[in-house]
Design a protein around this motif. Structure first.
Motif, PDB file in Angstrom:
ATOM      1  N   THR A  19       0.847  -1.175   0.000  1.00  0.00           N
ATOM      2  CA  THR A  19       0.000   0.000   0.000  1.00  0.00           C
ATOM      3  C   THR A  19       0.894   1.240   0.000  1.00  0.00           C
ATOM      4  O   THR A  19       1.875   1.307   0.718  1.00  0.00           O
ATOM      5  CB  THR A  19      -0.890   0.011   1.261  1.00  0.00           C
ATOM      6  OG1 THR A  19      -1.627  -1.193   1.306  1.00  0.00           O
ATOM      7  CG2 THR A  19      -1.816   1.209   1.250  1.00  0.00           C
ATOM      8  N   LYS A  20       0.578   2.201  -0.842  1.00  0.00           N
ATOM      9  CA  LYS A  20       1.410   3.392  -0.932  1.00  0.00           C
ATOM     10  C   LYS A  20       1.448   4.114   0.416  1.00  0.00           C
ATOM     11  O   LYS A  20       0.423   4.340   1.043  1.00  0.00           O
ATOM     12  CB  LYS A  20       0.893   4.330  -2.018  1.00  0.00           C
ATOM     13  CG  LYS A  20       1.334   3.936  -3.421  1.00  0.00           C
ATOM     14  CD  LYS A  20       2.847   4.032  -3.570  1.00  0.00           C
ATOM     15  CE  LYS A  20       3.303   3.639  -4.957  1.00  0.00           C
ATOM     16  NZ  LYS A  20       4.789   3.659  -5.061  1.00  0.00           N
ATOM     17  N   LEU A  21       2.657   4.452   0.835  1.00  0.00           N
ATOM     18  CA  LEU A  21       2.834   5.122   2.121  1.00  0.00           C
ATOM     19  C   LEU A  21       2.884   6.623   1.920  1.00  0.00           C
ATOM     20  O   LEU A  21       3.533   7.117   0.993  1.00  0.00           O
ATOM     21  CB  LEU A  21       4.139   4.659   2.775  1.00  0.00           C
ATOM     22  CG  LEU A  21       4.281   3.172   3.069  1.00  0.00           C
ATOM     23  CD1 LEU A  21       5.638   2.906   3.703  1.00  0.00           C
ATOM     24  CD2 LEU A  21       3.175   2.703   3.991  1.00  0.00           C
ATOM     25  N   TRP A  25       2.748   9.615   7.216  1.00  0.00           N
ATOM     26  CA  TRP A  25       2.807   8.396   8.015  1.00  0.00           C
ATOM     27  C   TRP A  25       4.252   8.006   8.318  1.00  0.00           C
ATOM     28  O   TRP A  25       4.591   7.636   9.441  1.00  0.00           O
ATOM     29  CB  TRP A  25       2.115   7.235   7.290  1.00  0.00           C
ATOM     30  CG  TRP A  25       2.100   5.994   8.134  1.00  0.00           C
ATOM     31  CD1 TRP A  25       1.146   5.619   9.019  1.00  0.00           C
ATOM     32  CD2 TRP A  25       3.109   4.981   8.182  1.00  0.00           C
ATOM     33  NE1 TRP A  25       1.490   4.432   9.633  1.00  0.00           N
ATOM     34  CE2 TRP A  25       2.696   4.023   9.138  1.00  0.00           C
ATOM     35  CE3 TRP A  25       4.327   4.789   7.522  1.00  0.00           C
ATOM     36  CZ2 TRP A  25       3.454   2.896   9.432  1.00  0.00           C
ATOM     37  CZ3 TRP A  25       5.077   3.662   7.821  1.00  0.00           C
ATOM     38  CH2 TRP A  25       4.641   2.727   8.771  1.00  0.00           C
ATOM     39  N   VAL A  26       5.113   8.096   7.314  1.00  0.00           N
ATOM     40  CA  VAL A  26       6.512   7.708   7.499  1.00  0.00           C
ATOM     41  C   VAL A  26       7.151   8.539   8.601  1.00  0.00           C
ATOM     42  O   VAL A  26       7.801   8.017   9.514  1.00  0.00           O
ATOM     43  CB  VAL A  26       7.296   7.868   6.179  1.00  0.00           C
ATOM     44  CG1 VAL A  26       8.791   7.659   6.408  1.00  0.00           C
ATOM     45  CG2 VAL A  26       6.778   6.879   5.138  1.00  0.00           C
ATOM     46  N   GLN A 415      11.109   1.490   4.790  1.00  0.00           N
ATOM     47  CA  GLN A 415       9.877   1.059   4.131  1.00  0.00           C
ATOM     48  C   GLN A 415       9.424   2.079   3.079  1.00  0.00           C
ATOM     49  O   GLN A 415       8.834   1.708   2.058  1.00  0.00           O
ATOM     50  CB  GLN A 415       8.787   0.807   5.165  1.00  0.00           C
ATOM     51  CG  GLN A 415       9.103  -0.307   6.146  1.00  0.00           C
ATOM     52  CD  GLN A 415       9.317  -1.662   5.497  1.00  0.00           C
ATOM     53  OE1 GLN A 415       8.704  -1.981   4.482  1.00  0.00           O
ATOM     54  NE2 GLN A 415      10.196  -2.472   6.098  1.00  0.00           N
ATOM     55  N   PHE A 416       9.710   3.351   3.307  1.00  0.00           N
ATOM     56  CA  PHE A 416       9.429   4.375   2.308  1.00  0.00           C
ATOM     57  C   PHE A 416      10.214   4.098   1.028  1.00  0.00           C
ATOM     58  O   PHE A 416       9.669   4.141  -0.083  1.00  0.00           O
ATOM     59  CB  PHE A 416       9.786   5.752   2.862  1.00  0.00           C
ATOM     60  CG  PHE A 416       9.864   6.847   1.821  1.00  0.00           C
ATOM     61  CD1 PHE A 416       8.715   7.486   1.387  1.00  0.00           C
ATOM     62  CD2 PHE A 416      11.091   7.223   1.281  1.00  0.00           C
ATOM     63  CE1 PHE A 416       8.781   8.487   0.418  1.00  0.00           C
ATOM     64  CE2 PHE A 416      11.164   8.222   0.322  1.00  0.00           C
ATOM     65  CZ  PHE A 416      10.006   8.853  -0.106  1.00  0.00           C
ATOM     66  N   TRP A 417      11.504   3.806   1.189  1.00  0.00           N
ATOM     67  CA  TRP A 417      12.321   3.536   0.009  1.00  0.00           C
ATOM     68  C   TRP A 417      11.865   2.251  -0.687  1.00  0.00           C
ATOM     69  O   TRP A 417      11.781   2.197  -1.927  1.00  0.00           O
ATOM     70  CB  TRP A 417      13.793   3.426   0.403  1.00  0.00           C
ATOM     71  CG  TRP A 417      14.419   4.747   0.713  1.00  0.00           C
ATOM     72  CD1 TRP A 417      14.836   5.221   1.928  1.00  0.00           C
ATOM     73  CD2 TRP A 417      14.687   5.798  -0.226  1.00  0.00           C
ATOM     74  NE1 TRP A 417      15.338   6.492   1.807  1.00  0.00           N
ATOM     75  CE2 TRP A 417      15.267   6.874   0.495  1.00  0.00           C
ATOM     76  CE3 TRP A 417      14.498   5.929  -1.598  1.00  0.00           C
ATOM     77  CZ2 TRP A 417      15.659   8.056  -0.117  1.00  0.00           C
ATOM     78  CZ3 TRP A 417      14.886   7.122  -2.212  1.00  0.00           C
ATOM     79  CH2 TRP A 417      15.463   8.165  -1.473  1.00  0.00           C
ATOM     80  N   LEU A 418      11.582   1.221   0.082  1.00  0.00           N
ATOM     81  CA  LEU A 418      11.090  -0.021  -0.503  1.00  0.00           C
ATOM     82  C   LEU A 418       9.771   0.196  -1.234  1.00  0.00           C
ATOM     83  O   LEU A 418       9.534  -0.354  -2.314  1.00  0.00           O
ATOM     84  CB  LEU A 418      10.927  -1.075   0.598  1.00  0.00           C
ATOM     85  CG  LEU A 418      12.226  -1.582   1.222  1.00  0.00           C
ATOM     86  CD1 LEU A 418      11.976  -2.128   2.621  1.00  0.00           C
ATOM     87  CD2 LEU A 418      12.855  -2.647   0.341  1.00  0.00           C
ATOM     88  N   ASN A 419       8.930   1.030  -0.642  1.00  0.00           N
ATOM     89  CA  ASN A 419       7.638   1.356  -1.236  1.00  0.00           C
ATOM     90  C   ASN A 419       7.789   2.056  -2.581  1.00  0.00           C
ATOM     91  O   ASN A 419       6.908   1.984  -3.442  1.00  0.00           O
ATOM     92  CB  ASN A 419       6.867   2.246  -0.260  1.00  0.00           C
ATOM     93  CG  ASN A 419       5.409   2.389  -0.612  1.00  0.00           C
ATOM     94  OD1 ASN A 419       4.982   3.443  -1.050  1.00  0.00           O
ATOM     95  ND2 ASN A 419       4.645   1.324  -0.419  1.00  0.00           N
TER      96      ASN A 419
END
Length: 618
Positions: A19-21, A25-26, A415-419
């Motif tokens: 799901t797009k972050l 949120w990050v 997780q932002f970068w992975l996203n």
């Protein structure tokens, strides 16, 4: 599981689609809690909130009243001793003692009324306090003081009464930390050390008789730290002193009774982290038992020590170096591999209860890290976007310190970068904490060499094994990690672009203006003996920046007292002279380690845009 050469990875669904972050949120998930303290019926902690410009708020919880904020704005609990803070409050004898950054003044209140009263002793940005410890009579605290004078910075231990009377307790050493008072109020123990050592190199454990006036007598060295680092002294309810020592290679817990120090649980794991900041508490002494934390390569363990020692629970991810207990409740700060940090309460025979922290993160398809090693044995954490090597864009992270650590704990930024389609490789080069004294000390004299060689070995491994390809490998580093990253850019053209935050660029200049805590550290890291030692110049990235061709984004706080803005400006000017694409973003009011939500969001946005512009995708 699928194994490759030197790496073991978990299967990741080929239809990977998180799901797009949102950036909100990050950054909002980057709330940090620390310094758990118990004063029944309440549990207290400090909470740093990016959405409030990084303000640190004193909070407490009880089963009857839930969570309460105790310090209203503009109070911002932040100590400035050593520039890294920690130890900003203490609870005891029904009172709270703290320091607020907005005026660097000391405050106290009883735990019921919460009417904060300013203490009138001298306090300013030139006279700083931290690491408070209440006397059982509730009339004064013992604390670390740091005085910034015209030509010198002086550190000592003092006692401070509620009326503001200051009494010098101990002086003569270069640095002090961790004052602790016995339950009967008659003994004081503390840690001290001298330049050029850092507190994770060599320290001394001291003890003295403490008078009710706040003075001491008969100060004596309990354990000499010429070949060990001691930290976190604490008295048991029976008055026996305990502390952590790495004399046998790892920080383990010892009992300092009438005989020689006795190890309580010899482990080939660390039971502490490098004390960059004050206030760590990785064990707690109850009436009949001890609760102790340890950190292994793949997770953390909670131990119980009474007549025997046994592990109560092993945690995936990572526990923060804080534990508190009351009755049968144990309080911990846990970041596993699939959710942001949570403050949890553990009771034997019951499921852990989340007191503070996000509880609905499980619905996302997070990527968990996998422990890997290069063929030469360098450990790193890989966050893969596929089960097999598939040449995905990958970011190599160089942690700060350099006595920092890469861990499997959930990281919203990763997780932002992975996203956004980037894999992560997080390196534990030689010098990293968490792997024992020998690994930690091995970088001394070789900063800019061993860390660079280990990081470059990981980069080559990723390329050779097909995890990424030329034009899709990127580089990130903060502070000391920026120093390592710059040397990587000097030695290799394998990186498409790099993004650094407050990087160390010119060692001679930085050593000349460095704050007291790290002034000698810079010299030891490169094996220099004085400020005019040629090794400072030889190991400085600035000297060899003419070899860099990689586009570079630099983010810098304008109020950084550790790595000043001038370092980033030198870097920008040198690269401009070589016609290397370089962008410098400066942030007003930010220091060393960005705190404001707006700054953190701006950095991530700029870094993502920069990497997409300069990388090869598809």
């Amino acid at each position: 599981m699928i194994s490759g050469v030197g790496v073991l990875v978990q299967v990741v669904p080929e239809a990977f689609n998180m799901t797009k972050l949102s950036l909100d949120w990050v950054v909002g998930s980057a709330v940090r809690r620390s310094q758990l303290q118990n004063d029944q019926p309440f549990l207290y902690w400090l909470e740093s909130r990016p959405e409030e410009q990084g303000r640190s708020v004193l909070c407490r919880w009880s089963s009857e009243r839930g969570i309460e904020d105790l310090t209203p704005a503009p109070m911002n609990l932040r100590a400035r001793v050593h520039e890294y803070g920690g130890g900003e409050f203490a609870v005891g004898a029904g009172k709270i003692f703290c320091i607020s950054d907005h005026d660097q003044q000391l405050y106290w209140s009883d735990t019921q009324s919460l009417q904060w009263q300013k203490i009138t002793c001298p306090a300013s940005h030139d006279i700083r306090y931290t690491n408070f410890c209440w006397h059982p009579n509730g009339k004064f605290v013992v604390t670390v003081r740091e005085r910034h004078q015209a030509e010198h910075v002086l550190n000592d231990l003092v006692s401070i009464s509620l009326s503001g009377v200051v009494v010098q307790v101990a002086s003569g050493a270069d640095f002090y930390s961790s004052p602790t008072i016995s339950p009967d109020g008659e003994k004081l123990a503390w840690i001290e050390w001298n330049n050029p050592d850092m507190p994770w190199d060599c320290t001394r454990l001291m003890e003295a008789t403490l008078e009710a006036t706040g003075h001491i007598e008969d100060a004596r060295c309990i354990s000499d730290g010429r070949a060990q680092s001691l930290q976190q002294p604490r008295y048991a309810p029976d008055g026996v002193l305990h502390a952590l020592s790495d004399v046998d290679g790892f920080w383990n817990l010892y009992r300092f009774g009438e005989r020689s120090p006795q190890p309580l649980l010899p482990l080939q794991e660390e039971c502490a982290m490098a004390p960059w900041s004050f206030g760590q508490c990785s064990y707690t002494l109850a009436e009949e038992r001890i609760y102790l934390l340890s950190w292994g390569e793949t997770g953390s363990t909670l131990w119980q020590i009474d007549s025997t020692a046994k592990p109560l629970e092993h945690f995936q991810g990572r526990l923060a170096p804080y534990v508190a207990a009351k009755n049968d409740q144990i309080f911990l700060l846990h970041s596993d591999t699939s959710s942001p940090e949570q403050l949890i309460c553990r009771q034997v025979g019951r499921a852990a209860k989340v007191i503070s922290g996000e509880t609905n993160a499980a619905g996302h398809n997070w990527v968990s890290p996998n422990l890997c090693h290069t063929e030469s044995g360098v450990p790193f954490w890989l966050y893969p976007l596929s089960a097999e090597p598939s040449s995905k864009p990958t970011i190599l992270f160089c942690h700060s310190g350099p006595t920092g650590v890469a861990s499997p704990a959930f990281n919203p930024v990763y997780q932002f970068w992975l996203n956004n389609g980037f894999q992560i490789a997080d390196v534990n080069y030689r010098g990293s904490e968490g792997h024992g004294r020998h690994w930690r000390q091995s970088l001394l004299g070789h900063w800019g060499e061993y860390d660079v060689a280990d990081s470059l070995a990981v980069a080559r491994f990723l390329l050779e094994q097909g995890w990424c390809r030329e034009g899709s490998l990127f580089l990130r580093g903060n502070s000391a990690g920026g120093f390592t990253a710059l040397h990587l850019l000097v030695q290799s053209r394998c990186f498409a672009a790099a993004a650094l935050r407050y990087p160390v660029v010119d060692l001679p200049t930085l050593a000349g203006v460095s704050h007291k805590f790290e002034a000698a550290y810079l010299l030891r890291l490169v094996g220099a003996e004085s400020l005019d030692d040629a090794r400072l110049q030889e190991r400085s990235p600035l000297r060899v920046l003419d070899r860099v061709r990689t586009p570079l984004l630099v983010s810098q706080g304008e109020a950084d007292p550790v790595v000043p803005l001038a370092q980033a400006e030198l870097l920008k000017h040198a690269l401009e002279q070589q016609n290397v694409p370089v962008q410098l973003s400066c942030f007003a009011g930010e220091g060393h380690g960005f705190r404001s939500a707006s700054t953190l969001m701006a950095c991530l946005t700029d870094e993502l845009t920069f990497f997409r512009h300069h990388g090869a995708f598809g």
